[in-house]
Design an enzyme around this catalytic site. Structure first.
Site, PDB file in Angstrom:
ATOM      1  N   CYS A 141     -10.210  76.182  36.785  1.00 16.82           N
ATOM      2  CA  CYS A 141      -8.814  76.056  36.344  1.00 16.82           C
ATOM      3  C   CYS A 141      -8.226  77.435  36.047  1.00 16.82           C
ATOM      4  O   CYS A 141      -8.469  78.000  34.972  1.00 16.82           O
ATOM      5  CB  CYS A 141      -8.757  75.150  35.113  1.00 16.82           C
ATOM      6  SG  CYS A 141      -7.090  74.945  34.469  1.00 16.82           S
ATOM      7  N   CYS A 144      -5.876  77.736  33.069  1.00 19.17           N
ATOM      8  CA  CYS A 144      -6.580  77.669  31.784  1.00 19.17           C
ATOM      9  C   CYS A 144      -7.319  78.978  31.479  1.00 19.17           C
ATOM     10  O   CYS A 144      -7.284  79.468  30.359  1.00 19.17           O
ATOM     11  CB  CYS A 144      -7.623  76.558  31.813  1.00 19.17           C
ATOM     12  SG  CYS A 144      -7.052  75.037  32.545  1.00 19.17           S
ATOM     13  N   ASP A 145      -7.994  79.522  32.453  1.00 20.22           N
ATOM     14  CA  ASP A 145      -8.972  80.570  32.148  1.00 20.22           C
ATOM     15  C   ASP A 145      -8.639  81.945  32.737  1.00 20.22           C
ATOM     16  O   ASP A 145      -9.331  82.918  32.449  1.00 20.22           O
ATOM     17  CB  ASP A 145     -10.365  80.142  32.673  1.00 20.22           C
ATOM     18  CG  ASP A 145     -10.884  78.915  31.938  1.00 20.22           C
ATOM     19  OD1 ASP A 145     -10.430  78.679  30.805  1.00 20.22           O
ATOM     20  OD2 ASP A 145     -11.735  78.198  32.489  1.00 20.22           O
TER      21      ASP A 145
HETATM   22  C1  LIG Z   1     -13.280  74.590  32.999  1.00 18.60           C
HETATM   23  C2  LIG Z   1     -11.985  73.950  32.603  1.00 18.60           C
HETATM   24  C3  LIG Z   1     -11.193  74.569  31.677  1.00 18.60           C
HETATM   25  C4  LIG Z   1     -10.005  73.978  31.291  1.00 18.60           C
HETATM   26  N1  LIG Z   1      -9.249  74.611  30.355  1.00 18.60           N
HETATM   27  C5  LIG Z   1      -8.063  74.100  29.995  1.00 18.60           C
HETATM   28  C6  LIG Z   1      -7.217  74.778  29.065  1.00 18.60           C
HETATM   29  O1  LIG Z   1      -7.564  75.842  28.557  1.00 18.60           O
HETATM   30  N2  LIG Z   1      -6.038  74.190  28.756  1.00 18.60           N
HETATM   31  C7  LIG Z   1      -5.607  73.025  29.328  1.00 18.60           C
HETATM   32  O2  LIG Z   1      -4.516  72.565  29.006  1.00 18.60           O
HETATM   33  N3  LIG Z   1      -6.376  72.370  30.221  1.00 18.60           N
HETATM   34  C8  LIG Z   1      -7.582  72.878  30.582  1.00 18.60           C
HETATM   35  N4  LIG Z   1      -8.342  72.246  31.522  1.00 18.60           N
HETATM   36  C9  LIG Z   1      -7.838  71.012  32.133  1.00 18.60           C
HETATM   37  C10 LIG Z   1      -8.107  69.842  31.176  1.00 18.60           C
HETATM   38  O3  LIG Z   1      -9.447  69.902  30.750  1.00 18.60           O
HETATM   39  C11 LIG Z   1      -7.843  68.499  31.838  1.00 18.60           C
HETATM   40  O4  LIG Z   1      -6.505  68.470  32.300  1.00 18.60           O
HETATM   41  C12 LIG Z   1      -8.058  67.361  30.847  1.00 18.60           C
HETATM   42  O5  LIG Z   1      -9.372  67.417  30.354  1.00 18.60           O
HETATM   43  C13 LIG Z   1      -7.817  66.008  31.487  1.00 18.60           C
HETATM   44  O6  LIG Z   1      -8.124  65.046  30.536  1.00 18.60           O
HETATM   45  P1  LIG Z   1      -8.490  63.543  30.933  1.00 18.60           P
HETATM   46  O7  LIG Z   1      -8.811  62.868  29.658  1.00 18.60           O
HETATM   47  O8  LIG Z   1      -7.417  62.967  31.770  1.00 18.60           O
HETATM   48  O9  LIG Z   1      -9.761  63.636  31.870  1.00 18.60           O
HETATM   49  P2  LIG Z   1     -11.212  64.286  31.636  1.00 18.60           P
HETATM   50  O10 LIG Z   1     -11.196  65.409  30.667  1.00 18.60           O
HETATM   51  O11 LIG Z   1     -11.674  64.552  33.025  1.00 18.60           O
HETATM   52  O12 LIG Z   1     -12.055  63.120  31.009  1.00 18.60           O
HETATM   53  C14 LIG Z   1     -12.434  62.008  31.758  1.00 18.60           C
HETATM   54  C15 LIG Z   1     -13.369  61.150  30.942  1.00 18.60           C
HETATM   55  O13 LIG Z   1     -13.594  59.934  31.649  1.00 18.60           O
HETATM   56  C16 LIG Z   1     -14.971  59.647  31.663  1.00 18.60           C
HETATM   57  N5  LIG Z   1     -15.262  58.783  32.802  1.00 18.60           N
HETATM   58  C17 LIG Z   1     -15.243  59.064  34.127  1.00 18.60           C
HETATM   59  N6  LIG Z   1     -15.581  57.991  34.853  1.00 18.60           N
HETATM   60  C18 LIG Z   1     -15.828  56.993  33.951  1.00 18.60           C
HETATM   61  C19 LIG Z   1     -16.241  55.649  34.065  1.00 18.60           C
HETATM   62  N7  LIG Z   1     -16.478  55.083  35.252  1.00 18.60           N
HETATM   63  N8  LIG Z   1     -16.412  54.925  32.931  1.00 18.60           N
HETATM   64  C20 LIG Z   1     -16.173  55.468  31.712  1.00 18.60           C
HETATM   65  N9  LIG Z   1     -15.766  56.744  31.549  1.00 18.60           N
HETATM   66  C21 LIG Z   1     -15.607  57.491  32.653  1.00 18.60           C
HETATM   67  C22 LIG Z   1     -15.638  61.001  31.682  1.00 18.60           C
HETATM   68  O14 LIG Z   1     -16.992  60.888  31.257  1.00 18.60           O
HETATM   69  C23 LIG Z   1     -14.747  61.742  30.698  1.00 18.60           C
HETATM   70  O15 LIG Z   1     -15.156  61.443  29.390  1.00 18.60           O
HETATM   71  C24 LIG Z   1      -9.571  72.775  31.882  1.00 18.60           C
HETATM   72  C25 LIG Z   1     -10.376  72.134  32.837  1.00 18.60           C
HETATM   73  C26 LIG Z   1     -11.580  72.699  33.181  1.00 18.60           C
HETATM   74  C27 LIG Z   1     -12.460  72.006  34.185  1.00 18.60           C
END
Ligand SMILES: Cc1cc2nc3c(=O)[nH]c(=O)nc-3n(C[C@H](O)[C@H](O)[C@H](O)COP(=O)(O)OP(=O)(O)OC[C@H]3O[C@@H](n4cnc5c(N)ncnc54)[C@H](O)[C@@H]3O)c2cc1C
Length: 355
Positions: A141, A144-145
């Site tokens: 990302c 983000c980083d």
């Molecule tokens: C390395 C990195 C750094 C980042 N840094 C930043 C930052 O500094 N600032 C920022 O704003 N954004 C950042 N992001 C982006 C941010 O992390 C994501 O936009 C955010 O986490 C999305 O949230 P989410 O809850 O939609 O999905 P996710 O964080 O992807 O969470 C998904 C969840 O669903 C679960 N899951 C998946 N499939 C299933 C299933 N079948 N059954 C049950 N559970 C399931 C997973 O285990 C997980 O717990 C970063 C991303 C990465 C990869």
């Protein structure tokens, strides 16, 4: 549901995912007395647990570590009655109400509503060094980083729109951005290629065509030191490692950004009638009024990166989770009203006899 599957319990609301969108949904759903059950999936806490410092999440002027932000949200959700449990949702059966939610371990739940907050997983190359360095010089990302790598040489891996966009963005920080692409031609739209070529002319970006990374070197303490790369004049060098024309070399870089796409985690919705786009992202209604996180199946809502292939930020995913909880609450209230209205009128009490 098969004979081996074990029915556990009925819940008003099940949330698939414990990333920032699932936990935001859980905080709101808990406060609405919907007693959410949150399943963590195989990445408890979601993508933010892969990063060390989150500097752009509003409310933390000094930044906050991803795992700490997630832990705070978990505690907050539990304070309002959310239950957070291990488990991967394998299947949702929407052919009947309540929904039947089958877990990977065979446990079965029923639920009046489901929020899909299961995120998207950044694709990786599955090469040595990746697991140790993810979050320590290797990132998926740039928004983000990127700012952590001022004046460093940064390598971007990929050849599509995301790679071009990330590479352009990273020129704000890097001494030079290198784009490694396994083929000669980019897949990206002309718009993005033109932007990149302008920066190539200015010496801000260098393109490494027909080149792939095969190993990352460094330590979590010091970050990425260098990478091993291979190049073949006709592209796809990792498929031609034994070819005499394949050249292997070491390349010094301070950070590596993968931009090779994301895979939304939504296969468990297959067969429910929830529509997804060609990449697998869930289509939610959006729009100006309530019901924005509704899918095509009443009672199934979707939030965060599993829907959003554009913003993919913690704050936007969290906001989506909030909307999903509010939309689910409206749905559950309507359901309760309908159920109350369809219950048979109580028998009138028999008149008391005077004798
Ligand atoms: C390395 C990195 C750094 C980042 N840094 C930043 C930052 O500094 N600032 C920022 O704003 N954004 C950042 N992001 C982006 C941010 O992390 C994501 O936009 C955010 O986490 C999305 O949230 P989410 O809850 O939609 O999905 P996710 O964080 O992807 O969470 C998904 C969840 O669903 C679960 N899951 C998946 N499939 C299933 C299933 N079948 N059954 C049950 N559970 C399931 C997973 O285990 C997980 O717990 C970063 C991303 C990465 C990869």
């Amino acid at each position: 549901m098969t004979e081996d599957d074990a029915f556990v319990e009925h819940r008003k609301l099940i949330v698939a995912g414990s990333g920032i969108s699932g936990l935001s949904a859980a905080i709101y759903a808990g406060r609405s007395n919907n007693e959410p059950l949150v399943f963590e999936g195989d990445e408890p806490g979601g993508q933010l647990t892969l990063t060390t410092e989150v500097e752009n999440y509003p409310g933390f002027p000094e930044g906050i570590s991803g795992p700490e932000l997630i832990q705070n949200m978990k505690t907050q959700a539990e304070r309002f009655g959310a239950e957070i449990d291990h488990g991967i949702v394998e299947d949702v059966d929407a052919s009947d109400r309540p929904f039947t939610v089958t877990m990977k371990n065979g446990d079965v739940y029923t639920a009046d509503a489901v929020i899909a907050a299961s995120g998207a997983s950044a694709r990786t190359l599955e090469i040595p060094g990746e697991d140790d360095l993810m979050g320590y010089g290797l990132s998926t990302c740039a928004t983000c980083d990127g700012a952590f790598f001022r004046d460093e040489k940064i390598l971007v891996v990929g050849g599509g729109d995301a790679a071009m966009e990330e590479a352009s963005f990273l020129t704000k920080f890097a001494s030079t951005v290198y784009i490694a692409h396994r083929r000669e031609e980019f897949r990206a739209e002309d718009y993005w290629i033109d932007r990149v070529m302008e920066k190539v002319d200015k010496g801000e970006i260098e393109i490494m065509r027909n080149t792939e990374v095969t190993e990352l070197h460094g330590t979590p303490e010091e970050g990425v030191d260098h990478v091993t790369m291979v190049r073949h004049p006709e592209g796809h060098p990792t498929e031609k490692l034994d070819d005499s024309e394949t050249e292997t070399f070491e390349f010094d870089v301070g950070a590596v950004f993968y931009a090779i796409g994301h895979t939304p985690n939504a296969d468990y919705l297959e067969g429910t009638g929830v529509r997804r786009d060609e990449e697998g992202y869930v289509l939610a209604k959006g729009g100006r009024d309530g019901g924005q996180t509704a899918t095509d199946v009443p009672g199934i809502f979707a939030a965060g990166d599993v829907v959003d292939h554009h913003y993919q930020q913690a704050a936007t995913a969290g906001g989506d989770g909030v909307k999903a909880a509010l939309d689910a609450d409206d749905y559950l209230e309507d359901l309760e009203r309908e159920e109350a209205a369809s219950e048979p009128e109580p028998e009138p009490a028999a008149a008391e006899s005077d004798d």
